[in-house]
Scaffold this motif. Structure first.
Motif, PDB file in Angstrom:
ATOM      1  N   LEU A  91      -2.549  19.461  -3.852  1.00  0.00           N
ATOM      2  CA  LEU A  91      -3.550  19.051  -4.543  1.00  0.00           C
ATOM      3  C   LEU A  91      -4.794  18.554  -4.289  1.00  0.00           C
ATOM      4  O   LEU A  91      -4.930  18.018  -2.980  1.00  0.00           O
ATOM      5  N   ALA A  92      -6.116  19.127  -5.443  1.00  0.00           N
ATOM      6  CA  ALA A  92      -6.955  18.060  -4.310  1.00  0.00           C
ATOM      7  C   ALA A  92      -7.529  16.950  -5.487  1.00  0.00           C
ATOM      8  O   ALA A  92      -8.411  16.797  -5.294  1.00  0.00           O
ATOM      9  N   LYS A  93      -6.445  16.622  -6.072  1.00  0.00           N
ATOM     10  CA  LYS A  93      -7.171  14.969  -6.981  1.00  0.00           C
ATOM     11  C   LYS A  93      -6.781  14.241  -6.546  1.00  0.00           C
ATOM     12  O   LYS A  93      -4.441  15.010  -5.799  1.00  0.00           O
ATOM     13  N   GLY A  94      -6.047  13.357  -7.091  1.00  0.00           N
ATOM     14  CA  GLY A  94      -4.846  11.900  -7.105  1.00  0.00           C
ATOM     15  C   GLY A  94      -3.992  12.182  -7.585  1.00  0.00           C
ATOM     16  O   GLY A  94      -3.602  12.899  -8.531  1.00  0.00           O
ATOM     17  N   PHE A  95      -2.411  11.695  -7.062  1.00  0.00           N
ATOM     18  CA  PHE A  95      -1.168  11.846  -7.498  1.00  0.00           C
ATOM     19  C   PHE A  95      -0.179  10.582  -7.672  1.00  0.00           C
ATOM     20  O   PHE A  95      -0.859   9.557  -7.352  1.00  0.00           O
ATOM     21  N   VAL A  96       0.565  11.083  -8.389  1.00  0.00           N
ATOM     22  CA  VAL A  96       1.915  10.230  -8.436  1.00  0.00           C
ATOM     23  C   VAL A  96       3.114  10.834  -8.682  1.00  0.00           C
ATOM     24  O   VAL A  96       3.415  11.804  -8.568  1.00  0.00           O
ATOM     25  N   LEU A  97       3.808  10.249  -7.397  1.00  0.00           N
ATOM     26  CA  LEU A  97       5.491  10.583  -6.514  1.00  0.00           C
ATOM     27  C   LEU A  97       6.883  10.278  -7.648  1.00  0.00           C
ATOM     28  O   LEU A  97       6.125   8.896  -7.324  1.00  0.00           O
ATOM     29  N   ASP A  98       7.146  11.258  -8.322  1.00  0.00           N
ATOM     30  CA  ASP A  98       7.833  10.244  -8.745  1.00  0.00           C
ATOM     31  C   ASP A  98       9.597  10.828  -8.250  1.00  0.00           C
ATOM     32  O   ASP A  98       9.755  12.236  -8.644  1.00  0.00           O
ATOM     33  N   GLY A  99      10.533  10.240  -7.603  1.00  0.00           N
ATOM     34  CA  GLY A  99      11.622  10.615  -7.291  1.00  0.00           C
ATOM     35  C   GLY A  99      11.422  11.297  -6.246  1.00  0.00           C
ATOM     36  O   GLY A  99      12.716  11.060  -5.158  1.00  0.00           O
ATOM     37  N   TYR A 100      10.377  10.872  -5.428  1.00  0.00           N
ATOM     38  CA  TYR A 100       9.991  11.364  -3.986  1.00  0.00           C
ATOM     39  C   TYR A 100       8.986  10.709  -3.490  1.00  0.00           C
ATOM     40  O   TYR A 100       7.975   9.971  -4.025  1.00  0.00           O
ATOM     41  N   PRO A 101       9.418   9.997  -2.249  1.00  0.00           N
ATOM     42  CA  PRO A 101      11.182   9.250  -1.182  1.00  0.00           C
ATOM     43  C   PRO A 101      11.641   9.607  -1.463  1.00  0.00           C
ATOM     44  O   PRO A 101      11.829   8.112  -2.549  1.00  0.00           O
ATOM     45  N   ARG A 102      13.302   9.395  -1.265  1.00  0.00           N
ATOM     46  CA  ARG A 102      14.424   9.380  -1.471  1.00  0.00           C
ATOM     47  C   ARG A 102      15.343   8.689  -0.481  1.00  0.00           C
ATOM     48  O   ARG A 102      16.572   8.262  -0.721  1.00  0.00           O
ATOM     49  N   THR A 103      14.611   8.476   0.719  1.00  0.00           N
ATOM     50  CA  THR A 103      15.840   8.322   1.514  1.00  0.00           C
ATOM     51  C   THR A 103      14.182   8.638   2.694  1.00  0.00           C
ATOM     52  O   THR A 103      13.139   8.003   2.523  1.00  0.00           O
ATOM     53  N   LEU A 104      15.196   7.424   3.815  1.00  0.00           N
ATOM     54  CA  LEU A 104      13.771   6.845   4.938  1.00  0.00           C
ATOM     55  C   LEU A 104      13.307   8.079   5.739  1.00  0.00           C
ATOM     56  O   LEU A 104      12.424   7.811   6.036  1.00  0.00           O
ATOM     57  N   ASN A 105      14.583   8.702   6.344  1.00  0.00           N
ATOM     58  CA  ASN A 105      13.441   9.754   6.811  1.00  0.00           C
ATOM     59  C   ASN A 105      12.481  10.993   5.849  1.00  0.00           C
ATOM     60  O   ASN A 105      11.434  11.365   6.325  1.00  0.00           O
ATOM     61  N   GLN A 106      13.291  10.829   4.602  1.00  0.00           N
ATOM     62  CA  GLN A 106      11.459  11.183   3.465  1.00  0.00           C
ATOM     63  C   GLN A 106      10.408  10.311   3.835  1.00  0.00           C
ATOM     64  O   GLN A 106       8.860  10.787   3.791  1.00  0.00           O
ATOM     65  N   ALA A 107      10.348   9.211   4.330  1.00  0.00           N
ATOM     66  CA  ALA A 107       9.545   8.325   3.394  1.00  0.00           C
ATOM     67  C   ALA A 107       8.326   8.109   5.080  1.00  0.00           C
ATOM     68  O   ALA A 107       7.765   8.184   4.961  1.00  0.00           O
ATOM     69  N   GLN A 108       9.065   8.092   5.835  1.00  0.00           N
ATOM     70  CA  GLN A 108       8.431   8.092   6.953  1.00  0.00           C
ATOM     71  C   GLN A 108       7.630   9.645   7.020  1.00  0.00           C
ATOM     72  O   GLN A 108       6.915  10.117   7.724  1.00  0.00           O
ATOM     73  N   ALA A 109       8.626  11.463   7.181  1.00  0.00           N
ATOM     74  CA  ALA A 109       7.780  12.399   7.094  1.00  0.00           C
ATOM     75  C   ALA A 109       6.350  11.972   6.013  1.00  0.00           C
ATOM     76  O   ALA A 109       5.547  12.319   6.531  1.00  0.00           O
ATOM     77  N   LEU A 110       6.649  11.569   5.135  1.00  0.00           N
ATOM     78  CA  LEU A 110       5.578  11.639   4.207  1.00  0.00           C
ATOM     79  C   LEU A 110       4.587  10.797   4.763  1.00  0.00           C
ATOM     80  O   LEU A 110       3.532  10.838   4.634  1.00  0.00           O
ATOM     81  N   ASN A 111       4.955   9.276   5.009  1.00  0.00           N
ATOM     82  CA  ASN A 111       3.716   8.436   5.950  1.00  0.00           C
ATOM     83  C   ASN A 111       3.006   9.366   7.142  1.00  0.00           C
ATOM     84  O   ASN A 111       2.144   9.023   6.871  1.00  0.00           O
ATOM     85  N   ARG A 112       3.544  10.001   7.634  1.00  0.00           N
ATOM     86  CA  ARG A 112       3.231  10.315   8.844  1.00  0.00           C
ATOM     87  C   ARG A 112       2.006  12.008   7.849  1.00  0.00           C
ATOM     88  O   ARG A 112       1.258  11.917   8.548  1.00  0.00           O
ATOM     89  N   MET A 113       3.271  12.917   7.288  1.00  0.00           N
ATOM     90  CA  MET A 113       1.740  13.513   7.264  1.00  0.00           C
ATOM     91  C   MET A 113       0.663  13.059   6.453  1.00  0.00           C
ATOM     92  O   MET A 113      -0.612  13.273   6.824  1.00  0.00           O
ATOM     93  N   LEU A 114       0.559  12.157   4.950  1.00  0.00           N
ATOM     94  CA  LEU A 114      -1.108  11.497   4.314  1.00  0.00           C
ATOM     95  C   LEU A 114      -0.944  10.568   5.207  1.00  0.00           C
ATOM     96  O   LEU A 114      -2.499  10.885   5.236  1.00  0.00           O
ATOM     97  N   PHE A 115      -1.089  10.110   6.886  1.00  0.00           N
ATOM     98  CA  PHE A 115      -2.044   9.540   7.650  1.00  0.00           C
ATOM     99  C   PHE A 115      -2.173  10.995   8.367  1.00  0.00           C
ATOM    100  O   PHE A 115      -3.609  10.727   8.288  1.00  0.00           O
ATOM    101  N   GLU A 116      -1.730  11.635   8.557  1.00  0.00           N
ATOM    102  CA  GLU A 116      -2.425  12.645   9.629  1.00  0.00           C
ATOM    103  C   GLU A 116      -4.063  13.400   8.454  1.00  0.00           C
ATOM    104  O   GLU A 116      -4.951  13.968   9.529  1.00  0.00           O
ATOM    105  N   VAL A 117      -3.262  13.183   7.445  1.00  0.00           N
ATOM    106  CA  VAL A 117      -4.289  14.152   6.673  1.00  0.00           C
ATOM    107  C   VAL A 117      -5.846  13.109   6.015  1.00  0.00           C
ATOM    108  O   VAL A 117      -6.129  13.022   4.525  1.00  0.00           O
ATOM    109  N   HIS A 118      -4.960  11.910   6.466  1.00  0.00           N
ATOM    110  CA  HIS A 118      -6.633  10.616   5.914  1.00  0.00           C
ATOM    111  C   HIS A 118      -6.088  10.338   4.482  1.00  0.00           C
ATOM    112  O   HIS A 118      -6.785   9.823   4.033  1.00  0.00           O
ATOM    113  N   ARG A 119      -5.011  10.552   3.477  1.00  0.00           N
ATOM    114  CA  ARG A 119      -4.882  10.195   2.955  1.00  0.00           C
ATOM    115  C   ARG A 119      -2.962   9.512   2.775  1.00  0.00           C
ATOM    116  O   ARG A 119      -2.884   9.810   1.913  1.00  0.00           O
TER     117      ARG A 119
END
Ligand code: AMP
Length: 217
Positions: free
Chosen positions: A75-103
């Motif tokens: 994605l080149a712009k802002g977003f709304v996630l709907d239905g994701y994350p749904r588990t703690l593993n998904q939330a932690q993975a998402l958090n790590r990934m977004l932190f790495e790309v400074h978003r």
């Protein structure tokens, strides 16, 4: 703006996400819609996930994390996630990934809804099999009963909106989301909104909450 909506099936995440995206010019990423279109198109991923979806079970984390990571990073712009994350593993993975790309996520909105309102919502829910637009026979009817406003296709009941599957989906939600909610509550930028009211009232409340959050951000 980058945000995620949490809430049980039927809380109105999908319809509110569309409204939020129209209002603030964001991209709506619905994990359920993405999975359903893979399933309907019969892709290799669609075949792997079909039984999970049809039985109201969660698709395994490794598949979800990879799939959503690819969508979000594209994605080149802002977003709304709907239905994701749904588990703690998904939330932690998402958090790590977004932190790495400074978003990082700027807001997590947690939708809560009264149980009796939830069951009424499912009974009238219909979708377009082609474009996946969602309707409700009472609260958000199409212009012509039974047909999609956008492409005229006959509306259907989603297989996973059948009563037994709905019960399973809500149980699964309650089991897996408690740690996700605790995770985001402790990170901050976390707000709760009761979405039991009418579509109009809920939309006004949700948009107000978002505006106020970003004024103070
Ligand atoms: P939804 O439309 O968000 O209720 O999703 C419909 C179905 O897709 C769910 O019952 C799950 O089978 C699957 N699904 C959607 N999002 C996820 C996710 N984040 N993790 C695992 N499975 C998911």
């Amino acid at each position: 703006m980058r945000m995620a909506l949490l809430g049980p099936p039927g809380a109105g995440k999908g319809t509110q996400a569309s409204r939020i995206c129209q209002t603030f010019d964001l991209v709506h990423l619905s994990s359920g819609d993405i999975l359903r279109s893979e399933k309907m198109a019969g892709t290799p991923l669609g075949l792997r996930i079909r039984d999970f979806i049809d039985n109201g079970l969660l698709v395994p984390d490794h598949l979800m994390i990879e799939l959503m990571q690819e969508k979000i990073l594209g994605l080149a712009k802002g977003f709304v996630l709907d239905g994701y994350p749904r588990t703690l593993n998904q939330a932690q993975a998402l958090n790590r990934m977004l932190f790495e790309v400074h978003r990082p996520l700027m807001l997590v909105l947690n939708f809560v809804v009264d149980p009796e309102v939830l069951s009424r919502r499912f009974e009238g829910r219909r979708i377009c099999p082609e474009c996946l637009t969602a309707y409700h026979i009472d609260s958000m009817p199409p212009k012509v009963a039974g047909f999609c406003d956008l492409d005229g296709k006959a509306l259907i009941i989603r297989e996973d909106d059948l009563p037994d599957v709905v019960r399973k989906r809500i149980e699964t939600y309650q089991e897996t989301m408690a740690p996700v909610i605790a995770f985001y509550a402790q990170l901050g930028n976390f707000k709760t909104v009761n979405t039991s009211g009418s579509f109009k009232d809920v939309t006004r409340m949700v948009l107000d909450k978002i505006r106020r959050h970003f004024e103070d951000f």
